[in-house]
Design a protein around this motif. Structure first.
Motif, PDB file in Angstrom:
ATOM      1  N   ARG A 167       4.690   2.996   2.416  1.00  0.00           N
ATOM      2  CA  ARG A 167       4.609   1.889   1.764  1.00  0.00           C
ATOM      3  C   ARG A 167       4.557   0.638   2.607  1.00  0.00           C
ATOM      4  O   ARG A 167       5.653   0.356   3.701  1.00  0.00           O
ATOM      5  CB  ARG A 167       6.116   1.526   1.232  1.00  0.00           C
ATOM      6  CG  ARG A 167       6.102   0.152   0.118  1.00  0.00           C
ATOM      7  CD  ARG A 167       7.330   0.195  -0.698  1.00  0.00           C
ATOM      8  NE  ARG A 167       7.328  -0.976  -1.560  1.00  0.00           N
ATOM      9  CZ  ARG A 167       8.065  -1.199  -2.512  1.00  0.00           C
ATOM     10  NH1 ARG A 167       9.293  -0.627  -2.549  1.00  0.00           N
ATOM     11  NH2 ARG A 167       7.858  -2.039  -3.555  1.00  0.00           N
ATOM     12  N   VAL A 168       3.426  -0.099   2.856  1.00  0.00           N
ATOM     13  CA  VAL A 168       3.330  -1.116   3.812  1.00  0.00           C
ATOM     14  C   VAL A 168       2.932  -2.379   3.119  1.00  0.00           C
ATOM     15  O   VAL A 168       2.114  -2.467   2.238  1.00  0.00           O
ATOM     16  CB  VAL A 168       1.706  -0.596   4.825  1.00  0.00           C
ATOM     17  CG1 VAL A 168       1.736  -1.285   5.895  1.00  0.00           C
ATOM     18  CG2 VAL A 168       2.112   0.925   5.115  1.00  0.00           C
ATOM     19  N   SER A 169       3.679  -3.339   3.616  1.00  0.00           N
ATOM     20  CA  SER A 169       3.104  -4.616   3.022  1.00  0.00           C
ATOM     21  C   SER A 169       1.936  -5.324   3.440  1.00  0.00           C
ATOM     22  O   SER A 169       1.483  -4.814   4.431  1.00  0.00           O
ATOM     23  CB  SER A 169       4.395  -5.614   3.431  1.00  0.00           C
ATOM     24  OG  SER A 169       4.324  -5.747   4.690  1.00  0.00           O
ATOM     25  N   PRO A 184      11.247  -2.498   1.196  1.00  0.00           N
ATOM     26  CA  PRO A 184      10.070  -3.339   1.374  1.00  0.00           C
ATOM     27  C   PRO A 184       9.042  -2.296   2.018  1.00  0.00           C
ATOM     28  O   PRO A 184       7.736  -2.691   1.668  1.00  0.00           O
ATOM     29  CB  PRO A 184      10.263  -4.662   1.996  1.00  0.00           C
ATOM     30  CG  PRO A 184      11.499  -4.491   2.698  1.00  0.00           C
ATOM     31  CD  PRO A 184      12.412  -3.664   2.440  1.00  0.00           C
ATOM     32  N   VAL A 185       9.300  -1.773   2.982  1.00  0.00           N
ATOM     33  CA  VAL A 185       8.256  -0.882   3.606  1.00  0.00           C
ATOM     34  C   VAL A 185       8.825   0.491   3.977  1.00  0.00           C
ATOM     35  O   VAL A 185      10.333   0.660   3.844  1.00  0.00           O
ATOM     36  CB  VAL A 185       7.747  -1.286   5.023  1.00  0.00           C
ATOM     37  CG1 VAL A 185       7.000  -2.579   4.710  1.00  0.00           C
ATOM     38  CG2 VAL A 185       8.953  -1.537   5.941  1.00  0.00           C
ATOM     39  N   TYR A 186       8.341   1.310   4.127  1.00  0.00           N
ATOM     40  CA  TYR A 186       8.945   2.763   4.536  1.00  0.00           C
ATOM     41  C   TYR A 186       8.443   2.995   6.026  1.00  0.00           C
ATOM     42  O   TYR A 186       7.208   3.157   6.277  1.00  0.00           O
ATOM     43  CB  TYR A 186       8.709   3.921   3.707  1.00  0.00           C
ATOM     44  CG  TYR A 186       9.277   3.577   2.318  1.00  0.00           C
ATOM     45  CD1 TYR A 186      10.703   3.548   2.193  1.00  0.00           C
ATOM     46  CD2 TYR A 186       8.493   3.671   1.175  1.00  0.00           C
ATOM     47  CE1 TYR A 186      11.275   2.989   1.022  1.00  0.00           C
ATOM     48  CE2 TYR A 186       9.120   3.473  -0.164  1.00  0.00           C
ATOM     49  CZ  TYR A 186      10.585   3.086  -0.046  1.00  0.00           C
ATOM     50  OH  TYR A 186      11.061   2.816  -1.319  1.00  0.00           O
ATOM     51  N   CYS A 187       9.278   3.171   6.852  1.00  0.00           N
ATOM     52  CA  CYS A 187       9.230   3.438   8.408  1.00  0.00           C
ATOM     53  C   CYS A 187       9.022   4.964   8.687  1.00  0.00           C
ATOM     54  O   CYS A 187      10.157   5.857   8.094  1.00  0.00           O
ATOM     55  CB  CYS A 187      10.280   2.872   9.429  1.00  0.00           C
ATOM     56  SG  CYS A 187      10.581   1.237   8.622  1.00  0.00           S
ATOM     57  N   VAL A 234       0.894  -0.992   0.122  1.00  0.00           N
ATOM     58  CA  VAL A 234       0.036   0.013  -0.092  1.00  0.00           C
ATOM     59  C   VAL A 234       0.953   1.047   0.025  1.00  0.00           C
ATOM     60  O   VAL A 234       1.765   1.313   0.915  1.00  0.00           O
ATOM     61  CB  VAL A 234      -0.783  -0.072   1.136  1.00  0.00           C
ATOM     62  CG1 VAL A 234      -1.659   1.363   1.380  1.00  0.00           C
ATOM     63  CG2 VAL A 234      -1.849  -1.282   1.057  1.00  0.00           C
ATOM     64  N   THR A 235       0.799   1.921  -0.977  1.00  0.00           N
ATOM     65  CA  THR A 235       1.657   3.251  -0.934  1.00  0.00           C
ATOM     66  C   THR A 235       0.880   4.483  -1.322  1.00  0.00           C
ATOM     67  O   THR A 235       1.425   5.547  -1.625  1.00  0.00           O
ATOM     68  CB  THR A 235       2.435   2.881  -2.544  1.00  0.00           C
ATOM     69  OG1 THR A 235       1.573   2.880  -3.538  1.00  0.00           O
ATOM     70  CG2 THR A 235       3.315   1.855  -2.344  1.00  0.00           C
ATOM     71  N   SER A 236      -0.414   4.657  -1.250  1.00  0.00           N
ATOM     72  CA  SER A 236      -1.172   5.658  -1.149  1.00  0.00           C
ATOM     73  C   SER A 236      -2.307   5.690  -0.303  1.00  0.00           C
ATOM     74  O   SER A 236      -2.628   4.588   0.135  1.00  0.00           O
ATOM     75  CB  SER A 236      -1.716   6.062  -2.595  1.00  0.00           C
ATOM     76  OG  SER A 236      -2.296   4.988  -2.974  1.00  0.00           O
TER      77      SER A 236
END
Ligand code: SF4
Length: 475
Positions: free
Chosen positions: A102-104, A172-175, A68-70
């Motif tokens: 960005r969440v997996s 792979p994700v953004y913290c 999920v990027t938005s």
């Protein structure tokens, strides 16, 4: 015979069926909760994944494609599982955050959508506007001065024998709390990122520098995230470094096991490439390990355990570096559970970092005092080699200092002063978040002259403490 008795020959002991006297009362089974891992199709609670079967969910490529990027993608995934007011709050946070989202799907499925404000995973990855606090006035975008200490772009050489090699700028994700929000991820409305693309031209410069510095023995491969490297890139980097006589240790840093563990089970090419580098290193008597980044026990499920079991079977050592985050792992219970669950999965809980002073996340930082208190309660719950060291990565490039090793800490103004004699001269200051301080001190932090006074007082007190210690010291 008489002599043997004198030397301590024992009389026959109780038989194997004899009752044992327990010196400790039976443990409460609840205290073993670290062994109880979530299993089954937990992801099907998310409306968008209701029909997703296990084989699909376990495919890392599917995970990457469906991250999920938005805000729109988040709404499409969770539907009305999350309250509308919360989703509106996310839209506001999205506009103001320094990190792209960005969440997996794996992480999204572990969030408690009945209470998303309090959920420790949501807090790490999804910003809500209503909880944002003003940045501390002493905060800078690259608080650890990684760029200032970089002789070539993306290679930080701070400690004498160790360098940090930022091979690429994606994860792979953004913290939300990322130290490298100056470079990692896409540009946001709030920040234009420094580019650290995975180009072999940039890497060649880094290899050249490393090979020309005989004092360098230890290289951290990070980014971004080693999970994002292609298998052939893992091989290339590993082999180039292992071929250098000066290099003795390589660490591949990745948050992957915490946020997309299925890659270790379904991307054989990547894990085989890493295993080959580890094995080649072992033949050369060089250590190659994984450093990962779990922050909360609920990130560790039965999928994680299966993935880490596979890594363990290959003889690969995994160490963990957590960040201490408000509302995530800043209680004794949450930190103890994390440490015990990591141990259950054969991951060494190596470090807990005091949250770096990065932009847009004051709501996530805690105090030096909290870190000191937690350390006291975590030490003793398990073996020493599974006990993390709590550190402050000293702003300004002082490197990691044990959190309670400050020269001076003013708990009222929230200024902690560290020294790093083997790293750099001078003092390194860490500041507690202002909203945790008394109202009159919060007022002082609004005035630049008062800010200066508080800093000068803390440094003067540190200098006096150091002078006293120097008198007493024998070294
Ligand atoms: S995975 Fe690591 S480098 Fe990537 S955003 Fe998170 S903290 Fe930053």
């Amino acid at each position: 015979m008489e002599t043997l008795t004198k030397l301590g020959a024992r009389a026959p002991g109780p038989g194997p069926d004899a009752e044992i006297t327990h010196l400790k009362p039976p443990v409460d089974p609840a205290s073993l909760v670290h062994r109880q891992l979530l299993d089954g199709p937990f992801w099907q609670q998310i409306p968008a994944y209701r029909e997703v079967d296990e084989a699909t969910f376990m495919d890392w490529g599917w995970q990457a494609r469906h991250s999920v990027t938005s805000h729109a993608k988040l709404v499409a995934a969770v539907g009305d599982l999350a309250p509308k007011a919360f989703l509106d709050d996310v839209a506001d946070g999205f506009r103001r955050a320094p990190m792209a989202m960005r969440v997996s799907p794996y992480i999204l499925a572990l969030i408690d959508w009945n209470d998303p404000y309090a959920d420790p995973l949501r807090r790490q990855f999804i910003t809500v506007g209503s909880k944002l606090l003003p940045d501390h006035p002493k905060l800078t975008l690259d608080s650890l001065h990684e760029q200032a200490d970089a002789p070539v772009p993306g290679l930080t050489h701070r400690y004498p024998d160790k360098a940090l090699f930022l091979t690429l700028d994606t994860c792979p994700v953004y913290c939300r709390f990322c130290t490298r929000s100056y470079a990692v991820g896409l540009d946001t409305d709030a920040v234009d990122k420094v580019s650290l693309k995975a180009t072999e031209e940039r890497w060649t410069q880094a290899f050249k520098y490393i090979s020309e510095r005989p004092e360098l023995e230890d290289i951290v491969i990070s980014g971004g995230d080693s999970y994002q490297l292609k298998a052939r890139q893992v091989t290339l980097i590993g082999e180039r470094l292992l071929a250098m006589p000066n290099i003795r240790r390589i660490r591949f840093a990745t948050k992957g096991p915490a946020v997309m563990p299925m890659k270790l089970l379904s991307d054989d090419e990547w894990l085989d490439a890493l295993t080959a580098v580890v094995e080649k290193g072992r033949r050369l008597h060089k250590e190659v390990v994984i450093h990962t980044h779990f922050n909360h026990a609920s990130e560790i499920t039965a999928i994680t355990k299966r993935a880490l079991d596979k890594v363990f079977e290959r003889g690969i050592i995994v160490r963990n570096q957590s960040v201490l985050i408000r509302g995530v792992n800043d209680t004794v219970a949450s930190m103890q559970l994390l440490v015990k669950r990591l141990g259950h999965c054969q991951v060494h809980p190596y470090y807990v970092y005091l949250h770096d002073m990065v932009k847009g996340v004051e709501d996530l930082r805690t105090t030096v005092q909290t870190a000191c208190d937690l350390e006291r309660h975590v030490r003793g719950v398990t073996a020493g080699f599974h006990t993390p060291t709590f550190v402050c990565d000293a702003p300004g490039g002082g490197g990691k200092r044990v959190v309670h090793s400050f020269e001076h800490y003013d708990r009222d103004t929230g200024v902690a002063v560290y020294a790093a004699p083997s790293v750099k001269p001078g003092y390194f200051l860490y500041f507690d978040p202002i909203d945790t301080l008394a109202p009159e001190i919060q007022t002082r932090w609004k005035d630049p002259a008062e800010q200066q006074r508080m800093v000068e007082d803390a440094v003067a007190a540190a200098r006096a403490a150091q002078a006293r210690n120097a008198k007493a010291s024998s070294i």
